[in-house]
Write an enzyme that holds these catalytic residues in place. Structure first.
Site: not given
Length: 487
Positions: A202, A384
């Protein structure tokens, strides 16, 4: 066609500081996450730090917020605070059991992160920590025993605390060398068994306290830190391709579909500008150059220039990613006047939400997949996605989680449609998370994601017994049928 492509990778994903525990075992050094409380002292979750005069301060550690932390503040452990990463769910001592349970579902891939400070406790040692290397060698061997591909996240929003304190994290270019030494060690020891690598997790969440490791909220500092991470990633890709010719590299991005709140022109244009916050990161790393709108992003964050050398430009071009991986949990809506990177977004009246207020939007996943693939034309890997809820276990630890099954079924159908109907090249999916783990944003255990229930409460109390949920057996059918059973 109602199945996924042949060879599709099915599995689960986790982060070391949310599952591993053993924070003071095996020569591991300290991480910034080790000073995060469970939120019981201060809401939401915070770091515990002390000023020279003894005053305690609690800078916010939520992933999408950052307070500017005084340079003289030092992290401290408080006796009356619970620090979830210290124990997590004790994968450090349960990895064989957990991997066997994953294999029981039919996983052929497991995404996990290596704890940087378990390999280089302070980040500056000349030689790596042998006990740390041995632990991850055992994990990889266990995965290979069951035919599972390791998908390794090299840096999951963390770094040795020494590097964060001494150099203010990625704001210092020195960290590139530290990171490359760490990468080379991983490639040397594990490269023969690991094909898939993620350089960062991220990375587009640079406004958060964790990814950059810097205490400053100044826009220039954070985007300079991001540039150092871009260069580090590109150098790692170049080195990895030299050492492991068959290896494939990605970086993970936090992706939420973003809709304009209305068809009003100002709202639509604002959504375009806000999307560029994400495209900035993907474009630079997957295309290999800074986009034309980069100065617009910089100006929005209060500066107009970054020093980018010709050498750095060449490195970015040569170190492009092989695939694009991302997390997808939700969609947001935005309108003119909203702040950029408005993660909470506004309420979408057409969508249901999770108990934590996250909109549930399977079609948004299909939209994200199409948008990224149309733009980048490189394979995608969804690393994810999942549903965090309060599971109610019976006396045996069993959970009837039909709500999780419905959530996943709808998202799998959207993913399958993107692949089979829209022509998106997607190589795999790893659900967050195979085993219940500590929540990143809140430090709670009650916000559960797993196929496997872990008997532990928010304070680390419980037997740690692992029990498959109803979704565990449902997922086993999905994988064995390569997706056809979801109809």
């Amino acid at each position: 066609m109602n199945t996924f492509p042949k060879g599709f990778l099915w599995g689960g994903a986790s982060a070391d500081f949310q599952v591993e525990g053993g924070f003071d075992e095996g020569g591991r050094g300290l991480l910034s996450h080790d000073y995060e409380t469970d939120g019981s002292l201060e809401e939401p979750r915070h770091h515990t730090m002390k000023m020279p005069d003894g005053t305690l301060i609690y800078p916010r550690s939520s992933f999408f917020y950052a307070d500017e932390v005084p340079p003289e503040a030092e992290p401290v452990f408080l006796e009356d605070a619970y620090y979830p990463s210290h124990k997590a769910v004790d994968f450090y001592h349960h990895y064989k059991e957990d991997i066997a349970l994953m294999a029981g579902m039919g996983f052929n891939v497991y995404r996990f992160s290596i704890c940087w400070s378990r390999i280089y406790p302070n980040g500056e040692e000349e030689q790596p920590n042998k006990e740390g290397l041995s632990f991850y060698r055992n994990v990889i061997n266990e995965l290979k025993k069951y035919g599972m591909e390791p998908l390794i996240t090299i840096c999951h929003d963390e770094m040795p605390m020494n590097l964060a304190l001494k150099y203010d994290g990625w704001s210092s270019r020195y960290l590139i060398d530290c990171y490359l030494k760490y990468c080379k060690t991983l490639f040397e020891h594990f490269g023969q068994d690991c094909k898939y690598w993620l350089t960062f997790n991220e990375i587009n969440a640079v406004k958060g306290f964790g990814p950059c490791g810097t205490r400053k909220s100044d826009g220039h500092v954070r985007y300079l830190a991001a540039h150092h991470m871009f260069v580090a990633s590109a150098k790692a890709v170049i080195l990895g391709h030299e050492m492991m010719p068959d290896a494939k590299f990605g970086t993970m991005y936090a992706m939420s579909e973003l809709y304009p709140a209305s068809c009003k022109s100002e709202d639509v244009f604002h959504a375009l500008l806000e999307r560029r916050e994400n495209w900035y990161f993907i474009d630079i790393m997957a295309r290999g150059y800074y986009p034309s709108y980069a100065k617009q992003i910089w100006k929005h964050h209060g500066f107009d220039h970054l020093e980018i050398s010709d050498e750095d430009k060449d490195i970015l071009k040569r170190g492009q990613l092989d695939f694009v991986s991302f997390s997808y949990y939700r969609s947001n809506i935005t309108q003119a006047g909203d702040p950029w990177f408005n993660v909470g977004g506004s309420i979408n009246p057409y969508l249901e939400t999770t108990p934590w207020g996250w909109p549930i939007d399977p079609l948004g996943l299909r939209h994200v997949m199409n948008t990224i693939y149309d733009r980048i034309q490189k394979p995608l890997f969804i690393v994810e996605n999942g549903l965090g809820v309060v599971d109610q276990a019976d006396e045996n630890g069993y959970v009837e989680d039909d709500y999780r099954i419905e959530y996943l079924k709808d998202h799998f159908k959207a993913m399958r449609d993107a692949i089979n109907e829209d022509g998106v090249d997607c190589i795999g999916y790893t659900m967050w998370a195979p085993v219940d783990l500590v929540s990143l944003s809140t430090g709670e255990m009650k916000k559960r994601y797993g196929f496997i229930y872990v008997d532990m409460n928010d304070k680390g109390e419980g037997s740690l017994k692992r029990t498959p949920k109803k979704s565990y057996y449902w997922m086993k059918e999905v994988i064995s049928s390569n997706g056809s059973s979801i109809d």
